[in-house]
Design an enzyme around this catalytic site. Sequence first.
Site, PDB file in Angstrom:
ATOM      1  CD  GLU A  15      -3.127   0.815   2.105  1.00  0.00           C
ATOM      2  OE1 GLU A  15      -3.538  -0.363   2.156  1.00  0.00           O
ATOM      3  OE2 GLU A  15      -3.650   1.751   2.725  1.00  0.00           O
ATOM      4  CG  ASP A 123      -2.245  -0.841   5.189  1.00  0.00           C
ATOM      5  OD1 ASP A 123      -1.149  -1.352   4.880  1.00  0.00           O
ATOM      6  OD2 ASP A 123      -2.382   0.329   5.554  1.00  0.00           O
ATOM      7  CG  ASP A 125      -7.455  -1.099   6.331  1.00  0.00           C
ATOM      8  OD1 ASP A 125      -7.356  -1.246   5.089  1.00  0.00           O
ATOM      9  OD2 ASP A 125      -6.846  -0.206   6.938  1.00  0.00           O
ATOM     10  CE1 TYR A 340       1.497   4.380   7.774  1.00  0.00           C
ATOM     11  CE2 TYR A 340      -0.293   3.447   9.073  1.00  0.00           C
ATOM     12  CZ  TYR A 340       0.159   4.110   7.949  1.00  0.00           C
ATOM     13  OH  TYR A 340      -0.750   4.504   7.010  1.00  0.00           O
ATOM     14  CB  CYS A 800     -38.145  11.192  51.740  1.00  0.00           C
ATOM     15  SG  CYS A 800     -37.559  12.001  50.256  1.00  0.00           S
ATOM     16  CB  CYS A 825     -34.981  13.376  53.015  1.00  0.00           C
ATOM     17  SG  CYS A 825     -34.545  11.679  52.651  1.00  0.00           S
TER      18      CYS A 825
END
Length: 910
Positions: A15, A123, A125, A340, A800, A825
């Site tokens: 690439e 690569d 991907d 990289y 409460c 409370c």
Amino acid sequence: MAGGGRPINVLNVAEKPSVAKSVAGILSKNQGLRIREGRSRYNKIYEFNYSIRGQPCHMLMTSVTGHLMELDFDERYRKWHSCDPADLYHAPVRKHVPEDKKDIKKTLEEEARRCQWLVLWLDCDREGENIAFEVIEVCRAVNCHLVLRRARFSALIDREIHQAVQNLVDPNQWFADAVDARQEIDLRIGASFTRFQTMLLKNFHIDSVTDDRNLVLSYGPCQFPTLGFVVERYWEIQAHESEEFWTINCSHKSEEGTATFSWMRGHLFDYTSAVIIYEMCVQEPTATVTKVRQQEKLKYPPYPLSTIELEKRASRYFRMSSEHTMKVAEDLYQAGFISYPRTETDSFSSGTNLHGIVQEQIGHPDWGPYAQRLLDHAAGLWRNPGSGGHDDKAHPPIHPTKFSSGESRWSQDHCKLYELVVRHFLACVSQPAVGAETIVEINIAGEVFSTSGRVILAKNYLDVYRFESWGGLVIPTYVHGQQFIPTTLTLDSGVTRPPPLLSEADLLSCMDKAGIGTDATMHDHIKKLLDRFYAIKDANTRFAPTNIGEALVMGYDDMGYELWKPNLRSMMESDMKEVSVGNKSKADVLANCLQQMKACFLDARLKKVKLLEAMGIFFERSGGEDQQAAGEVVRQCGICQESNMVLKKSRDGNLMVGCLAFPQCRNAVWLPGSVSEAAVTTNTCNSCTPGPVYLIQFKFRQHEIPPGFNVNHLGCIGGCDETLRQLIEICGTGSRIPARGRGPTASSNNGQQSNHRQRACIYCQQMGHSSSDCPSQFSGSRNARANGMNPQSGESSIQCTTCGTPCVLRTANTANNRGRKFYSCSSQECNFFVWEDDAKNGTRRMPQAGVSGSASNPSQRGGRSRGGQSRGHNTGMTFVSATGDPISGRRCYVCGEPSHFANACPNRGS
DNA sequence: GCAAGGTC
């Protein structure tokens, strides 16, 4: 595969040039490796011999530089006026090799002609797979007999590379298809909307902000959501209404030092309740230590460095823009100093020689000794790095690859970034910092306060990671049951603040979370906002929208579209995922998505007036139409101090007093939404400065103001007018700003509200109404039973109504209510409060989140946000008198004057 | 003159 035999020629394509070089080096073991030039300057050709599964190969290894091809419309549709932008949803598109990639194409063609095999080292991907098919297309065109093989590798290390070449697979068409679909959708949506909005808005005079050039108002599925984040935060800030709150602070000074205790209730928005509690504390100020907890705390080093983290940290530590960071990182990478820099991976694979990387750094004058200590087994500093859980299977986390103590040609930023990468790496393989933390809780008159201290026992990774610190505060020693009188016990006030504008790190986080862009492109999208004049970065490197940016988002928002939100991209992304695993076909996804987007485009075009209106708020338009008449002068502008503030009607018909220098000066006072008429009089205000401030004769719409207010009112916008202030608080303003809060703030409000509705009423256990509207609460006797009150005993058994915890009956000690009993409370987490007589009379009202004093129902208040430390913190207290009216008129509890609060009282402390 | 994605 046949063993032995004649060598075949194998064309290998990576690439990028660096990968070609590495792979060639690994496979050839740098023996018999020949290098020659290709047609392109950057993409060399490496030649060596290798044997794949016994088949002798003459290997030719070269590279592309990312995508070889681009997608564009056919020539006939490229000119902006060549067609209706709506045609771009079906206009023919084609992939072609652009001019600057022609030489790479030529190299591939020449080499492919004499090869039998093509091995793709792109690569691993989706984009890489798509580039693989681009390479295939070019090579197959000149040699249709090529055998196509794909090498799968996840790191440029010997073992991986040899394994990849011995186990070649087929290229994955689905992966490539997903990218094809993404490209086509991006192009069609981007081009159509860009042409549409640029041509629509070209008549607005926006030159003042942008020089004189021809401005393109681009739209893109990544840049617009990025802009959306910036605008949304900006609106949140604009919608913020500061609110005063009260808190009790306590400090204790001893020989060992001073401890500052903070109130467990945080802070209250109701002055009266804060004073009641404060006075009780002052009356019985003895503090009893109720809890002392000591524990060891660890602060872990960061995960290995991904691109986004590098960008965020460089922005945070050095104020470097993400774009500049990537440029410098690329330089360092090209020169071999760091790995990289475009990687999602934040964990090291098990084979990585981490010790070797540390070893390289021991000679450095600053961090060398630390590196040495890391390698010393006896020091016990080493720890295998954690994993952030991301792995792109293509690149390791960013780490140093070559030692340097600074190169002569490095800029300061190169030095800083290299240092960050090295120190980050050393931190990753280090033990966490260890601290001893002590938490002390005390009780004063039933109120709980706490403080904590920390001593750092071992700095460990913090020794090398100088960018992070761990505050260590030493407090005196306390023991359980110990009693003391506080040195100071004060009731302090503060105001809520809006959140800050988005920093670059914030913006990157938003994009990362929403899946906008990739690690390699996120900084580009941020830069695009600046280049297009959609946003500016201020001196604090925080992002604010420009008028153009805000107007565009506002226009689409007014159309009711979420084109500026990340949803569109997320949907596309999930479709791409489906294509890449073969669940959906590229054709189906394309057809479906483009059909929807075209419908959206056509509808947006029908509603183009919304865009025009939004632009009209900020810019003048040639042709003179829609010009706003200058109004009557009310006062000089206190912000720009150059122009006058005039009474005007906004485009929506709402009245405001705004600066004539708008949009340069954006000072504005928005008037109550209930105003029907307003006219500036010649009377001036006696108290507001700098004068003169001319009074305005208002007329309000009767049904839109509460009883007790007059429809006619001679008012002042200078700040002195209490009536006007109250009406703004009750009715809201006509400002478009608060209404914008229907972004995240309002939707979460709505969410809470609807959840509330789903809950059963705590009085009658019925659905359909909340406890505050319970019909059973409006009759006295039933009420007392339903509340759990025991009228016989008179003892407190009230529960409460906010959290269900039993309440405690207490006695007020304030000037106005001395001796009056109230329930509060008993939970420290809860602020429920009601007067005893109100509970008995049945005039009690439920506390409503965010309501105090005379404020209206929060659901009507749009994007009201409480920023800063108080965000999301509501006291939930409402004070009502026996008649059910809100108790108004906050007064100083020291002297009883309404003009100031106790913290500013001149008599205080005397 | 338009997108986003690779990378130089």
